[in-house]
Design an enzyme around this catalytic site. Structure first.
Site, PDB file in Angstrom:
ATOM      1  N   ASP A   1       0.830  -1.221   0.000  1.00  0.00           N
ATOM      2  CA  ASP A   1       0.000   0.000   0.000  1.00  0.00           C
ATOM      3  C   ASP A   1       0.855   1.258   0.000  1.00  0.00           C
ATOM      4  O   ASP A   1       2.011   1.248   0.451  1.00  0.00           O
ATOM      5  CB  ASP A   1      -0.923   0.010   1.229  1.00  0.00           C
ATOM      6  N   GLU A   2       0.272   2.317  -0.494  1.00  0.00           N
ATOM      7  CA  GLU A   2       0.814   3.679  -0.371  1.00  0.00           C
ATOM      8  C   GLU A   2       2.309   3.780  -0.693  1.00  0.00           C
ATOM      9  O   GLU A   2       3.039   4.486  -0.010  1.00  0.00           O
ATOM     10  CB  GLU A   2       0.557   4.205   1.052  1.00  0.00           C
ATOM     11  N   SER A   3       2.728   3.099  -1.769  1.00  0.00           N
ATOM     12  CA  SER A   3       4.142   3.200  -2.172  1.00  0.00           C
ATOM     13  C   SER A   3       4.301   4.422  -3.070  1.00  0.00           C
ATOM     14  O   SER A   3       4.630   4.300  -4.257  1.00  0.00           O
ATOM     15  CB  SER A   3       4.561   1.929  -2.912  1.00  0.00           C
TER      16      SER A   3
END
Ligand code: ACM
Length: 528
Positions: free
Chosen positions: A336-338
């Site tokens: 997530d949220e890279s």
């Protein structure tokens, strides 16, 4: 003694005997069981079917549990039930094989094995309690139902505890009913996690996902990369001392959960959310330079170096060590949220990490963004943010776990007065958290592709077990019911009345739950 005295004595004996029998008869009648209704018992999750027996079973200080001889798994669950009985009632529950089965006993009765291993039947009559199932999981879930019936009774004296007779037929709607604990933002001790498990296992939650690494901390010992915990585990949000689980701790937790038929899902979040690793090993950064430890709560600023071979050696060794200690089917790779990983590099990384997870014999699991990768079936995407990502996971042949942040994030505040929690996704009061249907939540997602639901508890704002309890309870009871009970059998009106009656139960378990004003909490005797 002369003859007349002898006759008199004999007559008196007969009179006493007749009187004795008469008095016993009257006193047995006086011990008539109270009529109780099993259907009115406020069980959570609500069982599939309940038939009243209109009488009651009286608990005794000396009771026994029997299991079918030769079944070692049944013996194991009988031993576990006996342990929990002791904690619950303060009395021992003798474990026998079925040869010893008698009155005043709990009987574990084996039926044919079913695909749904948690399916059970609980049959309570005036003399005996029979839990039937094809699998030990079913015995254990049936025992949790029985435990609630006992615990919902207000009496602390086992000699005064009656439970209603009748029959419950029950099985879960979804196979996966989970919660996640973020032990990375703040660390929680083994004892705290075990206490949390003790409470939620009562509500038939069967998966515990541990978020073991993030920017602020690395919480699981990796023997081939020792600095991950030595340095990366040394702090947490706010700058506290952090902490980590040794491999022995982790194995103990896996066992503790397994005894309660709960599967541990380990998560190492990557390629983003990796600052603790990047601070521990400078060579994992593309520029080779060490990063500072981080104790704030921003997200999306860190990434593993996708081009370096060392990165995949790191992933392989970390996944390998954790997978070897994890009997459950899943390895969660985050994803997530890279935000600072270029898009093409993100895809390269996900594909390589997925292959490594499969090589170590686990099903790859990730947050919904990871469906961008080449998943090729047998994967589990955890929907939290973007509905299209869940559909993409389905199209790639994978299964979906539902954790929509707006409905199922336990770290969201209840309302604006909440003392802990965040509110970036929504305010989630107890009603809003309960009142939704996973089957219809995402248009186009087929029921057979939904494995279940999970309620994640992120720990930016919470530091200890009391804080966990404030955010998790009572909402987690609602998620347990959403996962177990089909939506056609659920309504807020009915649920909130049952929930109200769990206040005494939660208090008995020592739970510091949030007294939501939406629920008219009841504390008096609730089983009638
Ligand atoms: C997430 O909340 N970043 C999965």
């Amino acid at each position: 003694m002369n003859r007349s005295n002898y006759n008199l004595q004999r007559n008196l004996k007969s009179i006493f005997y007749v009187l004795f029998i008469a008095i016993m008869g009257i006193s047995c009648q006086q011990e008539e069981r109270p009529q109780m209704s099993l259907q009115n018992a406020p069980l959570i999750p609500k069982p599939n079917s309940v038939v009243d027996g209109s009488s009651s079973f009286k608990l005794k200080p000396a009771m026994a549990i029997s299991y079918q001889e030769g079944q070692s798994l049944s013996q194991k669950v009988a031993d576990q039930i006996s342990k929990e009985w002791n904690d619950l009632t303060g009395n021992s529950l003798k474990v026998n094989t079925n040869q010893g089965a008698s009155k005043d006993a709990i009987v574990l009765k084996a039926t044919t094995v079913e695909a749904n291993r948690e399916k059970y039947n609980l049959d309570i009559n005036e003399d005996q309690i029979v839990i039937s199932s094809g699998s030990p999981e079913g015995y254990y879930r049936g025992w949790q139902t029985l435990k609630q019936l006992i615990q919902l009774n207000s009496s602390n004296n086992i000699g005064n505890v009656y439970i209603p007779t009748g029959t419950i037929n029950d099985a879960p709607n979804y196979e996966y009913r989970g919660t996640m604990l973020d032990v990375a933002r703040h660390f929680f001790s083994l004892a705290e996690v075990k206490e949390y498990i003790d409470v939620f296992s009562t509500y038939k939650i069967n998966y515990l996902h541990l978020h073991l690494s993030d920017d602020q901390g690395w919480r699981i010992e990796i023997k081939s990369w020792p600095n991950l915990t030595k340095h990366g585990g040394s702090t947490e949000v706010g700058g506290g001392t952090g902490g980590f689980y040794t491999q022995e701790d982790y194995k103990e937790l896996v066992r503790y959960a397994a005894d309660r038929f709960i599967t541990i899902v380990p998560e190492i979040d990557m390629p983003g959310h990796t600052n603790a690793a990047l601070a521990s090993y400078p060579e994992l950064n593309c520029d080779g330079k060490e990063r500072e430890l981080y104790t704030g709560i921003e997200v999306g600023f860190s990434t593993l170096c996708v081009d370096k071979e060392l990165t995949y050696q790191f992933v392989d060794e970390v996944v390998g060590e954790i997978a070897a200690m994890t009997p459950g089917p899943y390895f969660h790779m985050g994803g997530d949220e890279s935000h600072v990983t270029p898009k093409d590099e993100y895809l390269t990384f996900v594909n390589k990490a997925v292959a490594i997870i499969k090589k170590h014999g686990k099903i790859p699991m990730g947050w919904d963004e990871f469906t961008a990768g080449d998943l090729e079936g047998n994967s589990l995407a955890q929907h939290w943010h973007t509905k299209e990502n869940a559909i993409r996971g389905q199209e790639k042949g994978g299964k979906i776990l539902l954790s929509p942040a707006k409905k199922a994030y336990l770290d969201m505040k209840y309302d604006s007065t909440s003392t802990l929690g965040l509110h970036w996704a929504a305010l989630i009061d107890v009603k809003s958290g309960y009142d939704w249907d996973p089957d219809t939540y995402i248009d186009g997602l087929a029921k057979e592709n939904i494995v279940g639901i999970e309620a994640p508890l992120w720990s930016e704002t919470i530091e200890d077990l009391d804080d966990i309890e404030y955010l998790a309870f009572p909402r987690l009871l609602g998620y347990a019911e959403i996962g177990w009970t089909p939506s056609k059998d659920r309504s807020w009106d009915d649920y909130s009345k049952r929930l109200a009656k769990h206040s005494g139960y939660l208090q008995k378990m020592g739970v510091e739950f949030y007294r939501s004003p939406l629920v008219e909490w009841e504390t008096q005797k609730v089983l009638k």
